[in-house]
Motif scaffolding. Structure first.
Motif, PDB file in Angstrom:
ATOM      1  N   PRO A 503      -2.674  -5.220   8.546  1.00 38.22           N
ATOM      2  CA  PRO A 503      -2.521  -6.227   7.482  1.00 38.22           C
ATOM      3  C   PRO A 503      -1.061  -6.400   7.093  1.00 38.22           C
ATOM      4  CG  PRO A 503      -4.295  -4.691   6.977  1.00 38.22           C
ATOM      5  CD  PRO A 503      -3.587  -4.134   8.163  1.00 38.22           C
ATOM      6  N   GLY A 505       0.232  -7.069   4.195  1.00 38.96           N
ATOM      7  CA  GLY A 505       0.561  -6.345   2.971  1.00 38.96           C
ATOM      8  C   GLY A 505       0.802  -4.876   3.228  1.00 38.96           C
ATOM      9  N   ALA A 506      -0.012  -4.271   4.092  1.00 41.16           N
ATOM     10  CA  ALA A 506       0.183  -2.864   4.431  1.00 41.16           C
ATOM     11  C   ALA A 506       1.515  -2.651   5.141  1.00 41.16           C
ATOM     12  CB  ALA A 506      -0.971  -2.382   5.308  1.00 41.16           C
ATOM     13  N   LEU A 509       4.329  -2.695   2.635  1.00 42.30           N
ATOM     14  CA  LEU A 509       4.410  -1.445   1.876  1.00 42.30           C
ATOM     15  C   LEU A 509       5.068  -0.337   2.694  1.00 42.30           C
ATOM     16  CD1 LEU A 509       0.909  -1.352   0.120  1.00 42.30           C
ATOM     17  CD2 LEU A 509       3.144  -1.571  -0.985  1.00 42.30           C
ATOM     18  N   SER A 531       4.551   4.736  -1.257  1.00 42.12           N
ATOM     19  CA  SER A 531       4.344   3.400  -0.700  1.00 42.12           C
ATOM     20  C   SER A 531       3.934   3.480   0.763  1.00 42.12           C
ATOM     21  CB  SER A 531       5.623   2.577  -0.859  1.00 42.12           C
ATOM     22  OG  SER A 531       5.493   1.312  -0.262  1.00 42.12           O
ATOM     23  N   ILE A 534       0.276   4.662   1.034  1.00 41.47           N
ATOM     24  CA  ILE A 534      -0.669   3.612   0.668  1.00 41.47           C
ATOM     25  C   ILE A 534      -0.792   2.584   1.795  1.00 41.47           C
ATOM     26  CG2 ILE A 534      -1.087   1.695  -0.919  1.00 41.47           C
ATOM     27  CD1 ILE A 534       0.257   3.382  -3.102  1.00 41.47           C
ATOM     28  N   GLY A 535       0.348   2.188   2.374  1.00 35.24           N
ATOM     29  CA  GLY A 535       0.318   1.212   3.462  1.00 35.24           C
ATOM     30  C   GLY A 535      -0.417   1.733   4.682  1.00 35.24           C
ATOM     31  N   GLY A 537      -2.686   4.137   4.686  1.00 37.68           N
ATOM     32  CA  GLY A 537      -4.102   4.257   4.335  1.00 37.68           C
ATOM     33  C   GLY A 537      -4.816   2.919   4.395  1.00 37.68           C
ATOM     34  N   TRP A 538      -4.158   1.893   3.915  1.00 36.48           N
ATOM     35  CA  TRP A 538      -4.711   0.533   3.987  1.00 36.48           C
ATOM     36  C   TRP A 538      -4.946   0.133   5.443  1.00 36.48           C
ATOM     37  CZ3 TRP A 538      -1.869  -4.205   1.358  1.00 36.48           C
ATOM     38  CH2 TRP A 538      -2.655  -5.348   1.519  1.00 36.48           C
ATOM     39  N   THR A 539      -3.992   0.462   6.315  1.00 34.52           N
ATOM     40  CA  THR A 539      -4.125   0.115   7.727  1.00 34.52           C
ATOM     41  C   THR A 539      -5.312   0.823   8.364  1.00 34.52           C
ATOM     42  OG1 THR A 539      -1.741  -0.223   7.898  1.00 34.52           O
ATOM     43  CG2 THR A 539      -2.944   0.149   9.946  1.00 34.52           C
ATOM     44  N   ALA A 541      -7.907   2.076   6.917  1.00 34.24           N
ATOM     45  CA  ALA A 541      -9.176   1.659   6.311  1.00 34.24           C
ATOM     46  C   ALA A 541      -9.598   0.259   6.715  1.00 34.24           C
ATOM     47  CB  ALA A 541      -9.063   1.735   4.786  1.00 34.24           C
ATOM     48  N   THR A 542      -8.708  -0.524   7.322  1.00 31.09           N
ATOM     49  CA  THR A 542      -9.055  -1.880   7.743  1.00 31.09           C
ATOM     50  C   THR A 542      -9.945  -1.818   8.972  1.00 31.09           C
ATOM     51  OG1 THR A 542      -6.950  -2.739   6.912  1.00 31.09           O
ATOM     52  CG2 THR A 542      -8.140  -4.100   8.500  1.00 31.09           C
TER      53      THR A 542
END
Length: 731
Positions: A503, A505-506, A509, A531, A534-535, A537-539, A541-542
């Motif tokens: 993503p 946004g990730a 970050l 930061s 979080i980025g 983790g977002w990746t 979890a996608t």
């Protein structure tokens, strides 16, 4: 006297803490100028339309104005004022560059015969192709610049930059991204001024010959090296010397990428440094032979000037790509610092190089080359500028064994940090990243810098008197060892991490957190780790997309309970790579025909996704009975077709056919949670999305072929056999 509210504001704890922190970081503040400029450039590429771009620039101007009303003696006000201006300037600079690069684009595919002047010749020896960048002559119906691939055997002898040729080619508009998150050549072509791409046909007639100086030197040098070292080793040697990667076999290039050694193939800091260092050493040694020159001349200054000329010449020879220009600028700054007696390798030098590149080529920011090269350099310099790391690896009086171990530990730590810095960039652009690159580079970088490149340079010099053969043999052995390392590491289990599209946004970050960690020096820097976490983790979890559809609708990849599979078994290598990368899979994808539970025939394929959704897709150009197709549409969740589907085809969830794909481009679908991502977005007004177009005048051959197609005939004039049913019907 200042206003009372500002005097009261100075007593606030937050304001005092901010001023104290900025005072402690005063030497680092200038490093954020290229970062803020890059933020404005990135905002122009992310935001969709002129209203948004104007609003961003006005917002930057507002921040700058807010900085003016703060106390003039404080760093906070100056930081806001300069930061707002630079960020707004970045957005305006990218906008101006895009408008300045504007050129018409071909409206539709066509076969045309034309005369053109050759602007660039690139040999792709590994694919047996020659790539020409051409400027059509006296053809107002064609873009001012086109790119054509020709088989090597069809290219006439003597073709070079400046030549005029006549040829026939099938041209098409520059293709956009096949899938969301994939490589977008349409954007790259816009900034290069290329309005059409295609493939040429024999015969190609050379009208006038071109110049043989300048750019031809690179091709001649590459050809000479490959003659001395046949095979993959010679192709890699040519790339090390000139940056020409066209002759490197695909399996070798893939092994270098998977092993984390691909940076060796692109002429960048390593190569420029070796050239400058060798030139300075040679000039110093030669001039020091004269006692009078050693006593009366400043030999280091003369050697630095010779090194600067070597850096500029090497950059010109290697084609002046972004990594090479960045490295050349950095080398010139280092040499200037040495002449002035200042510390040479610092983050300020890196920031100056980035600023020069962004001011000249703002579009380079969104390219993988710029991001990878600067991320690696920032990571290396920031690591060794740290007081603790600098103390660990600083020179000291110790035995040779301990010095060697300390050097190896420094290389290993540097390699690990660089791999961590490049990991998110590789995942974002290529959906995969090597994991063992740090270990491979411990051997590969010294081998390339101190063995391969000196042997290659010495062999080229001795070739002038016909004595280079022994050194070419030694160079070939060293290159064989380098390629063995690449293939061994690439074949190791778990050598590559593959993830679906990261993503945006990730990614922001992660990059923002990494810069925050690298550019500050006080304890506030450690907030960047949060930061980054979080980025990442977002990746992770996608979820991977359940269904990927290319922009032409001919190919799709479906994630089933048995794995991800392709609709068409005969998909080309490029399509297979794009779909496997988009699915986050490292390896070949099977066909749906071979997947348990899928039912396919020559015209249709029915399969169930891992989430339970049923997908029906057409995979031939033959007629399918509309009533039977409508009945199947009512039973499934998604229908995909490269053609226009009947009005009565109404699936439960999605109907994706030609009219939809013409608006959306490539599509990525996730069923749980439900999400649809597309390449094209409504309201996107970047200039390459809806460019000015030219309608080409087709050649006589093209008109005859289109006429036969319209009459229901193939190229040979035979009628197509139309079928009213699809092989065995689906049951």
């Amino acid at each position: 006297m200042r206003f009372l509210p500002l005097q009261i504001g100075e007593r606030w704890f937050a304001a005092r803490w901010l001023e104290a922190w900025l005072e402690a970081e005063r030497d680092q503040l200038v490093l954020w100028i290229p970062v803020l400029l890059g933020t404005g450039i990135a905002a122009w590429f992310v935001l969709p339309d002129p209203a948004s771009w104007t609003g961003y620039m006005l917002g930057g101007a507002g921040i700058a104005a807010a900085g003016l009303i703060l106390p003039l003696g404080g760093r906070t006000g100056r930081l806001l004022m300069i930061g707002g201006i630079v960020a707004a300037l970045g957005c305006g600079l990218a906008w101006w560059r895009a408008e300045r690069a504007a050129a018409p684009v071909l409206a539709r595919p066509a076969v045309v015969a034309f005369t053109a002047r050759v602007e660039r010749v690139d040999a792709l020896a590994a694919r047996d192709l020659i790539r020409l960048r051409l400027a059509p002559v006296s053809r107002a119906d064609l873009p001012p610049r086109v790119r054509v691939n020709l088989p090597s055997g069809d290219v006439p002898l003597g073709i070079a930059r400046g030549a005029v040729v006549t040829l026939r080619a099938r041209l098409m508009p520059p293709p956009g991204a096949a899938l969301p998150g994939a490589y977008d050549y349409r954007r790259v072509a816009w900034f290069d001024g290329v309005g059409a791409t295609g493939r040429g046909f024999a015969p190609v007639t050379l009208v006038t010959s071109g110049e043989r100086a300048g750019a031809d030197l690179r091709a001649r040098l590459s050809g000479h090296i490959r003659d001395r070292l046949p095979g993959a080793g010679g192709a890699v040697a040519a790339s090390l010397a000139t940056g020409d990667q066209g002759a490197i076999p695909e399996e070798t290039a893939e092994a270098m990428r998977r092993s984390g050694l691909a940076h060796l193939l692109s002429v960048s800091g390593l190569h420029i440094t070796a050239a400058v260092g060798a030139t300075m050493l040679l000039v110093l040694r030669l001039l020091a032979l004269s006692p009078w020159a050693a006593l009366h001349w400043r030999l280091p200054v003369i050697a630095a000037a010779a090194g600067a000329l070597a850096a500029i010449g090497y950059t010109w020879l290697a084609g002046a790509e972004v990594p090479t220009v960045r490295s050349c600028v950095a080398a010139l700054l280092v040499l200037a610092a040495l002449v002035l007696g200042r510390e040479a390798v610092t983050l300020r030098l890196v920031a100056a190089g980035a600023l020069v590149v962004l001011l000249v080529w703002p579009e380079a920011l969104v390219g993988a080359s710029f991001q990878l090269s600067f991320a690696a350099v920032v990571a290396i310099v920031a690591l060794h500028e740290g007081a603790r790391v600098g103390g660990w690896f600083a020179p000291r009086e110790e035995g040779g064994g301990r010095r060697l171990l300390r050097g190896l530990a420094s290389l290993l730590l540097t390699g690990v940090v660089v791999e961590l810095a490049l990991l998110p960039i590789g995942l974002y652009h290529f959906h995969k990243a090597g994991l063992y690159g740090a270990l491979a580079n411990i051997v590969a970088i010294p081998l390339t810098t101190f063995v391969v490149m000196p042997l290659e340079a010495a062999a080229l010099l001795l070739d002038g008197v016909g004595l280079g053969a022994p050194l070419w043999w030694l160079c070939g052995q060293a290159l064989g060892l380098l390629l063995w390392i690449a293939h061994t590491v690439a074949a190791a289990p778990g050598s590559v991490a593959a993830l679906p599209a990261m993503p945006g946004g990730a990614y922001a970050l992660v990059i923002g957190g990494g810069l925050w960690l690298a550019l500050w020096r006080t304890s506030v820097r450690w907030a960047g780790i949060g930061s980054v976490i979080i980025g990442l983790g977002w990746t992770v979890a996608t979820p991977a997309p359940d269904l990927l559809i290319t922009r032409d609708g001919r190919h799709l990849a479906l994630r089933t309970a048995a794995g991800t599979a392709l609709l068409r078994e005969r998909a080309g290598d490029y399509v297979r790579d794009v779909l496997s990368e988009g699915a986050g899979i490292d390896g070949e994808l099977p066909a749906l025909d071979d997947v348990a539970g899928a039912r396919c025939n020559a015209d249709l394929c029915l399969a169930t996704a891992r989430s339970g959704a049923r997908v029906l897709a057409t995979r031939s150009g033959y007629f399918v009975d509309a009533r039977a197709l409508n009945r199947w549409c009512a039973r499934v969740d998604v229908v995909v077709s490269e053609r226009r589907l009947p009005v009565g085809c109404r699936p439960r969830l999605l109907r994706i056919d030609r009219p939809v794909l013409e608006r959306s481009g490539g599509v990525a679908v996730t069923f749980s949670p439900p999400r649809v991502r597309t390449v094209e977005h409504a309201g996107d007004h970047h200039p390459w999305i809806n460019p000015p177009t030219l309608a080409p005048t087709p050649s006589t051959t093209d008109r005859r072929w289109r006429g036969r197609r319209a009459a229901g005939r193939d190229r040979a004039g035979r009628f197509d056999a139309r079928r009213t049913t699809a092989s065995p019907p689906l049951r």
